[in-house]
Design an enzyme around this catalytic site. Structure first.
Site, short mmCIF file in Angstrom:
data_model
loop_
_atom_site.label_atom_id
_atom_site.label_comp_id
_atom_site.label_asym_id
_atom_site.label_seq_id
_atom_site.Cartn_x
_atom_site.Cartn_y
_atom_site.Cartn_z
N TYR A 16 49.70 59.24 36.87
CA TYR A 16 48.91 58.01 36.76
C TYR A 16 49.68 56.81 37.29
CZ TYR A 16 45.53 60.52 33.85
OH TYR A 16 44.59 61.41 33.38
N GLU A 28 45.92 45.48 47.22
CA GLU A 28 46.20 44.09 46.85
C GLU A 28 47.09 43.43 47.90
OE1 GLU A 28 44.85 42.44 44.29
OE2 GLU A 28 43.71 44.27 43.88
N GLU A 69 54.58 41.17 40.08
CA GLU A 69 53.38 41.00 40.89
C GLU A 69 52.28 41.96 40.43
OE1 GLU A 69 51.30 38.90 43.07
OE2 GLU A 69 53.29 38.68 43.95
N GLU A 76 45.16 39.14 36.18
CA GLU A 76 44.04 38.50 36.89
C GLU A 76 42.79 39.36 36.83
OE1 GLU A 76 45.30 37.52 40.84
OE2 GLU A 76 46.50 35.82 40.15
N LYS A 94 45.93 32.62 34.20
CA LYS A 94 46.23 33.15 35.53
C LYS A 94 47.36 32.36 36.19
CE LYS A 94 42.42 34.74 37.81
NZ LYS A 94 41.05 34.68 38.33
N ASP A 95 47.38 31.05 35.97
CA ASP A 95 48.46 30.22 36.53
C ASP A 95 49.81 30.59 35.93
OD1 ASP A 95 46.65 28.87 38.11
OD2 ASP A 95 46.57 27.07 36.84
N SER A 98 50.94 33.83 37.47
CA SER A 98 51.40 33.55 38.83
C SER A 98 52.76 32.86 38.82
CB SER A 98 50.36 32.69 39.55
OG SER A 98 50.75 32.44 40.86
#
Length: 124
Positions: A16, A28, A69, A76, A94-95, A98
């Site tokens: 997996y 991505e 990442e 996300e 999300k910020d 990141s």
């Protein structure tokens, strides 16, 4: 009779993980960029014949950036699934994710500069 469930479970888990890594690298764009940079600095490492310690640091940086990442991408995707429309709180989450990638990438840039700047500067 030996119980092989543990071994089979670990093999399944690794399978997996490999599938997930492939999905990241093949779908991505941010991971594609990080993966390409990882390949480029690996080639540079062979070209410049970096030391074992430098290889360890470089490998750790590549792994760290790729892992963060990947986690950022997962966060996300979860956020988009939970709340597909714009939401200030989701945007904040999300910020932050990141930002974690930014810190890892910044550390990798510093390590890469320490390793490669003297070697590249020697050409000029």
């Amino acid at each position: 009779m030996k119980d092989n469930r543990f071994v089979k479970g670990r093999i399944k888990s690794v399978t997996y993980s490999v599938i997930g890594a492939w999905k990241l690298v093949s779908s991505e764009h941010s991971i594609m960029v990080q993966f390409s940079l990882g390949v480029a600095v690996t080639i540079a490492g062979f070209y410049f014949n970096i030391t074992a310690t430098e290889w360890m640091l470089q490998t750790m940086c590549i792994g760290l950036v790729m892992a963060i990442e990947g986690a950022n991408t997962a966060i996300e995707k979860i956020c988009d699934f939970i709340h597909p429309d714009f939401n200030r709180k989701i945007g904040f989450i999300k910020d932050i994710a990141s930002g974690a990638v930014f810190f890892a990438a910044l550390a990798a840039i510093v390590v890469g500069t320490i390793i490669y700047y003297p070697r590249i500067a020697a050409f000029f």
